[in-house]
Design an enzyme around this catalytic site. Structure first.
Site, PDB file in Angstrom:
ATOM      1  N   SER A 141       0.878  -1.176   0.000  1.00  0.00           N
ATOM      2  CA  SER A 141       0.000   0.000   0.000  1.00  0.00           C
ATOM      3  C   SER A 141       0.908   1.217   0.000  1.00  0.00           C
ATOM      4  CB  SER A 141      -0.864   0.011   1.262  1.00  0.00           C
ATOM      5  OG  SER A 141      -1.469   1.288   1.422  1.00  0.00           O
ATOM      6  N   TYR A 201      -1.612  -1.706  10.290  1.00  0.00           N
ATOM      7  CA  TYR A 201      -1.763  -1.848   8.832  1.00  0.00           C
ATOM      8  C   TYR A 201      -0.520  -1.320   8.111  1.00  0.00           C
ATOM      9  CZ  TYR A 201      -3.799  -1.335   4.143  1.00  0.00           C
ATOM     10  OH  TYR A 201      -4.047  -1.418   2.787  1.00  0.00           O
TER      11      TYR A 201
END
Ligand SMILES: NC(=O)c1ccc[n+]([C@@H]2O[C@H](COP(=O)([O-])OP(=O)(O)OC[C@H]3O[C@@H](n4cnc5c(N)ncnc54)[C@H](O)[C@@H]3O)[C@@H](O)[C@H]2O)c1
Length: 255
Positions: free
Chosen positions: A141, A154
């Site tokens: 990401s 995350y």
């Protein structure tokens, strides 16, 4: 038909980007093993692709279990006879600052976003080597390469996936196995929409607002990311290895 007769494992195949990946790879000739914990979703996606004539199987299970990850690669070899492409697309997004992050949130992010990628790559690489090469595309990401706000588990797990990708990209290149990662910014999938719902927002309106923050005018649709993953898995990117490709619509990480 970039993937004619190539055998691909797609994790998170029942999710937003995953379903799009299954459709795209099937339409270009791949033989696919779908993996997801959502068994009904796996069946739906498999049936849809089979109806178009594609050769598809699924193996549902929990990527938090090392045994499942290893069985998934074994099942792929037993079903199709080998593996050419591994798309580590599944992911989870526990949200919170360090004070808000429980042990369970931390373990969940590490198990699904990082450890499963390690177990699957380790199990698949020897089979790819036997076939003279292959391609692995991990989904990191842009919040892994640049920290986004208040998502410590995350962002850390996705940062580690980017690092793992660079390491494997280097080590596996002599085996003609190319390992790369895609690093998306926001994508219009259940992952982001469920976050809005949890905060009591209307996901359509929230996405409309988010679109205004992207220089290209909108957040990504699953197809925008699937196309980049397909490029990285295909021979068109034959000289790209160990890279983390940011796909952001020119939106910087901020806040
Ligand atoms: N949506 C975004 O804004 C965004 C942004 C950047 C990166 N990503 C990454 O893109 C990838 C695809 O995300 P998406 O938006 O399609 O999400 P999604 O939630 O729509 O799909 C994720 C899929 O992974 C599966 N999964 C989750 N935990 C699992 C487990 N323990 N075992 C097996 N399967 C499991 C889910 O069942 C789901 O089908 C993820 O790695 C995500 O982190 C998403």
């Amino acid at each position: 038909m970039r993937f004619e007769n190539q055998i691909a494992v797609i994790t998170g195949g029942a999710g937003g980007v995953g379903r799009t990946l299954v459709r795209l790879f099937a339409s270009e000739g791949a033989r696919i093993m779908i993996a997801d914990m959502d068994e009904t979703g796996c069946r739906d996606v498999a049936e849809e692709a089979r109806a178009t004539g594609a050769d598809i199987a699924f193996f549902a299970g929990n990527l938090r279990e090392k045994g499942y990850c290893e069985q998934l690669i074994k099942a792929t070899i037993e079903t199709f006879g080998g593996i050419d492409i591994l798309l580590n697309n599944a992911g989870v997004i526990p949200r919170g600052t360090i004070e808000e992050t429980t042990d369970d949130m931390w373990s969940l992010a590490m198990d699904v976003n990082l450890n499963a990628v390690f177990f699957l790559c380790r199990a698949a690489i020897p089979y790819m080597e036997k076939r003279g090469g292959g391609a692995i595309v991990n989904t990191s990401s842009v919040w892994g390469t640049h920290p986004g706000p208040a998502h410590v588990a995350y962002c850390t797990s996705k940062g580690a996936v980017a690092a793992l990708t660079k390491n494997l990209g280097r080590d596996c290149a002599p085996m003609k196995i190319r390992v790369n990662a895609v690093c998306p910014h926001e994508i219009n999938t259940p992952m982001i929409r469920s976050g809005f719902e949890r905060r009591g927002l209307d996901p359509d309106k929230a996405v409309e607002e988010l679109n205004k923050t992207v220089p290209l005018g909108r957040i990504a649709e699953p197809e925008d990311i699937a196309d980049v993953i397909a490029f990285l898995a295909s021979d068109q990117s034959r000289y790209i290895a160990g890279e983390t490709i940011e796909v952001t619509g020119a939106k910087p990480v901020s806040g």
